[in-house]
Scaffold this motif. Structure first.
Motif, PDB file in Angstrom:
ATOM      1  N   ALA A   1      13.152  -0.352  -3.509  1.00 24.47           N
ATOM      2  CA  ALA A   1      12.783  -1.715  -3.916  1.00 24.47           C
ATOM      3  C   ALA A   1      11.793  -2.302  -2.904  1.00 24.47           C
ATOM      4  N   ALA A   2      12.020  -2.028  -1.625  1.00 22.87           N
ATOM      5  CA  ALA A   2      11.101  -2.496  -0.591  1.00 22.87           C
ATOM      6  C   ALA A   2       9.744  -1.811  -0.709  1.00 22.87           C
ATOM      7  N   LEU A   3       9.746  -0.510  -1.001  1.00 23.14           N
ATOM      8  CA  LEU A   3       8.489   0.206  -1.219  1.00 23.14           C
ATOM      9  C   LEU A   3       7.716  -0.410  -2.374  1.00 23.14           C
ATOM     10  N   ASN A   4       8.422  -0.707  -3.467  1.00 24.32           N
ATOM     11  CA  ASN A   4       7.767  -1.319  -4.622  1.00 24.32           C
ATOM     12  C   ASN A   4       7.072  -2.613  -4.238  1.00 24.32           C
ATOM     13  N   MET A   5       7.755  -3.453  -3.463  1.00 21.42           N
ATOM     14  CA  MET A   5       7.165  -4.719  -3.048  1.00 21.42           C
ATOM     15  C   MET A   5       5.966  -4.505  -2.131  1.00 21.42           C
ATOM     16  N   ALA A   6       6.098  -3.568  -1.190  1.00 20.82           N
ATOM     17  CA  ALA A   6       5.008  -3.311  -0.253  1.00 20.82           C
ATOM     18  C   ALA A   6       3.740  -2.873  -0.985  1.00 20.82           C
ATOM     19  N   VAL A   7       3.897  -1.936  -1.912  1.00 13.86           N
ATOM     20  CA  VAL A   7       2.728  -1.427  -2.634  1.00 13.86           C
ATOM     21  C   VAL A   7       2.161  -2.489  -3.569  1.00 13.86           C
ATOM     22  N   LYS A   8       3.028  -3.160  -4.313  1.00 11.92           N
ATOM     23  CA  LYS A   8       2.574  -4.190  -5.243  1.00 11.92           C
ATOM     24  C   LYS A   8       1.806  -5.289  -4.516  1.00 11.92           C
ATOM     25  N   SER A   9       2.274  -5.662  -3.332  1.00 15.22           N
ATOM     26  CA  SER A   9       1.620  -6.736  -2.594  1.00 15.22           C
ATOM     27  C   SER A   9       0.308  -6.288  -1.964  1.00 15.22           C
ATOM     28  N   ALA A  10       0.116  -4.975  -1.793  1.00 16.46           N
ATOM     29  CA  ALA A  10      -1.119  -4.458  -1.196  1.00 16.46           C
ATOM     30  C   ALA A  10      -2.265  -4.363  -2.198  1.00 16.46           C
ATOM     31  N   VAL A  11      -1.945  -4.439  -3.467  1.00 16.44           N
ATOM     32  CA  VAL A  11      -2.933  -4.205  -4.519  1.00 16.44           C
ATOM     33  C   VAL A  11      -4.170  -5.085  -4.366  1.00 16.44           C
ATOM     34  N   SER A  12      -3.969  -6.362  -4.109  1.00 22.65           N
ATOM     35  CA  SER A  12      -5.104  -7.288  -4.071  1.00 22.65           C
ATOM     36  C   SER A  12      -6.049  -7.041  -2.901  1.00 22.65           C
ATOM     37  N   ASP A  13      -5.576  -6.356  -1.872  1.00 23.82           N
ATOM     38  CA  ASP A  13      -6.421  -6.084  -0.709  1.00 23.82           C
ATOM     39  C   ASP A  13      -7.343  -4.885  -0.912  1.00 23.82           C
ATOM     40  N   TYR A  14      -7.062  -4.091  -1.931  1.00 26.92           N
ATOM     41  CA  TYR A  14      -7.864  -2.884  -2.169  1.00 26.92           C
ATOM     42  C   TYR A  14      -8.267  -2.822  -3.649  1.00 26.92           C
ATOM     43  N   PRO A  15      -9.156  -3.715  -4.086  1.00 25.17           N
ATOM     44  CA  PRO A  15      -9.476  -3.827  -5.513  1.00 25.17           C
ATOM     45  C   PRO A  15     -10.219  -2.634  -6.102  1.00 25.17           C
ATOM     46  N   LYS A  16     -10.796  -1.783  -5.259  1.00 24.27           N
ATOM     47  CA  LYS A  16     -11.543  -0.628  -5.776  1.00 24.27           C
ATOM     48  C   LYS A  16     -10.663   0.612  -5.923  1.00 24.27           C
ATOM     49  N   ALA A  17      -9.392   0.476  -5.599  1.00 24.53           N
ATOM     50  CA  ALA A  17      -8.433   1.570  -5.789  1.00 24.53           C
ATOM     51  C   ALA A  17      -7.416   1.158  -6.850  1.00 24.53           C
ATOM     52  N   THR A  18      -6.876   2.125  -7.559  1.00 25.96           N
ATOM     53  CA  THR A  18      -5.835   1.872  -8.549  1.00 25.96           C
ATOM     54  C   THR A  18      -4.505   2.367  -7.990  1.00 25.96           C
ATOM     55  N   PHE A  19      -3.584   1.437  -7.775  1.00 29.56           N
ATOM     56  CA  PHE A  19      -2.277   1.760  -7.198  1.00 29.56           C
ATOM     57  C   PHE A  19      -1.252   1.982  -8.308  1.00 29.56           C
ATOM     58  N   ALA A  20      -0.274   2.845  -8.027  1.00 31.33           N
ATOM     59  CA  ALA A  20       0.807   3.067  -8.990  1.00 31.33           C
ATOM     60  C   ALA A  20       2.083   3.440  -8.262  1.00 31.33           C
ATOM     61  N   LEU A  21       3.192   2.954  -8.765  1.00 27.26           N
ATOM     62  CA  LEU A  21       4.531   3.330  -8.305  1.00 27.26           C
ATOM     63  C   LEU A  21       5.174   4.137  -9.421  1.00 27.26           C
ATOM     64  N   LEU A  22       5.618   5.353  -9.094  1.00 24.17           N
ATOM     65  CA  LEU A  22       6.036   6.277 -10.139  1.00 24.17           C
ATOM     66  C   LEU A  22       7.426   6.845  -9.889  1.00 24.17           C
ATOM     67  N   HIS A  23       8.245   6.785 -10.930  1.00 18.39           N
ATOM     68  CA  HIS A  23       9.571   7.410 -10.914  1.00 18.39           C
ATOM     69  C   HIS A  23       9.423   8.826 -11.459  1.00 18.39           C
ATOM     70  N   PRO A  24       9.768   9.847 -10.670  1.00 16.97           N
ATOM     71  CA  PRO A  24       9.532  11.231 -11.112  1.00 16.97           C
ATOM     72  C   PRO A  24      10.567  11.778 -12.071  1.00 16.97           C
ATOM     73  N   GLY A  25      11.585  10.985 -12.391  1.00 16.15           N
ATOM     74  CA  GLY A  25      12.700  11.484 -13.175  1.00 16.15           C
ATOM     75  C   GLY A  25      13.773  12.042 -12.244  1.00 16.15           C
ATOM     76  N   TRP A  26      14.860  12.482 -12.849  1.00 16.08           N
ATOM     77  CA  TRP A  26      15.926  13.132 -12.070  1.00 16.08           C
ATOM     78  C   TRP A  26      15.569  14.607 -12.006  1.00 16.08           C
ATOM     79  N   VAL A  27      15.070  15.044 -10.841  1.00 17.26           N
ATOM     80  CA  VAL A  27      14.408  16.341 -10.712  1.00 17.26           C
ATOM     81  C   VAL A  27      15.260  17.319  -9.907  1.00 17.26           C
ATOM     82  N   ARG A  28      15.234  18.576 -10.333  1.00 21.15           N
ATOM     83  CA  ARG A  28      15.958  19.619  -9.613  1.00 21.15           C
ATOM     84  C   ARG A  28      15.221  19.996  -8.330  1.00 21.15           C
ATOM     85  N   THR A  29      15.459  19.221  -7.298  1.00 25.11           N
ATOM     86  CA  THR A  29      14.918  19.460  -5.961  1.00 25.11           C
ATOM     87  C   THR A  29      16.086  19.382  -4.989  1.00 25.11           C
ATOM     88  N   ASP A  30      15.784  19.523  -3.693  1.00 22.89           N
ATOM     89  CA  ASP A  30      16.841  19.377  -2.690  1.00 22.89           C
ATOM     90  C   ASP A  30      17.487  18.003  -2.796  1.00 22.89           C
TER      91      ASP A  30
END
Length: 222
Positions: free
Chosen positions: A151-180
């Motif tokens: 939740a904190a990561l989401n806020m940090a990235v969302k709030s950074a968006v306006s400072d970098y208008p030439k980049a496209t930011f995204a927060l992505l949920h990868p699903g429940w993945v078979r990893t460690d």
């Protein structure tokens, strides 16, 4: 030839993202913490750099090594789950520091270093978040430290968006993945997750910056 940067590529989603991008003829820069993982990345054809996202000096060093690069895509994958406890058990200070430093502080320190390189290519900067970071979806306290960190990561990235208008930011949920982290009983394999994530990223337009979605493209509630 497009150029990508994968931060946290020693295993799982990050490692698979490197594999799929190289297979698609991308030039790929990738980071890992240990020498064995770096050697593996180099063997795949990636330009590998040692990085500990929990160490500010290590991140600053990466910025120096990448000086002058332009990235069509950067993905911050690095993350840890921490204790799998609920709200009946308080996290220790050590666990709190490890999870928050990796999942949040590392990303917040990476953004000012990497985002200008993404802007230089008018590219995309994606962060692996989780549905567990959705306040609206918090029906359980299981993994509550991890939930709070995402939740904190989401806020940090969302709030950074306006400072970098030439980049496209995204927060992505990868699903429940078979990893460690996801475990062997998870719903999807890492190849399916990463393939979906890359398709979602490819479809993003500048107007989508700051979006919060899963690997199928579904928009998620904050």
């Amino acid at each position: 030839m497009p150029t990508g940067l994968i931060i946290g590529a020693s295993r799982g989603i990050g490692q698979e993202a490197v594999r799929q991008l190289i297979a698609a003829n991308w030039t790929v820069f990738a980071t890992a913490r240990d020498d064995a993982a770096l050697a593996s990345l180099q063997a795949q054809g990636a330009k590998a750099f040692k990085l500990d996202v929990g160490n500010p000096e290590s991140l600053a060093g990466l910025g120096w090594q990448l000086d002058g690069e332009k990235f069509d895509l950067a993905i911050y994958v690095a993350g840890v789950f921490g204790p799998r406890s609920d709200a009946k058990t308080p996290p220790t200070a050590q666990d709190f520091d490890q999870v928050m430093h990796t999942n949040v502080l590392g990303a917040m320190q990476a953004i000012p270093i990497v985002a200008p390189m993404v802007e230089a290519a008018q590219g995309k900067f994606a962060f692996i978040s989780s549905i567990m970071g959705s306040v609206d979806d918090a029906s359980s306290s299981y993994g509550w430290l991890y939930r709070a960190s995402k939740a904190a990561l989401n806020m940090a990235v969302k709030s950074a968006v306006s400072d970098y208008p030439k980049a496209t930011f995204a927060l992505l949920h990868p699903g429940w993945v078979r990893t460690d982290m996801g475990g062997e009983n998870a719903a999807i394999d890492v190849g399916q997750s990463v393939s979906g994530l890359l398709q979602v990223i490819a479809g993003l337009r500048s107007a989508d910056t700051g979006t919060y979605r899963d690997y199928t493209g579904k928009k998620l509630a904050w």
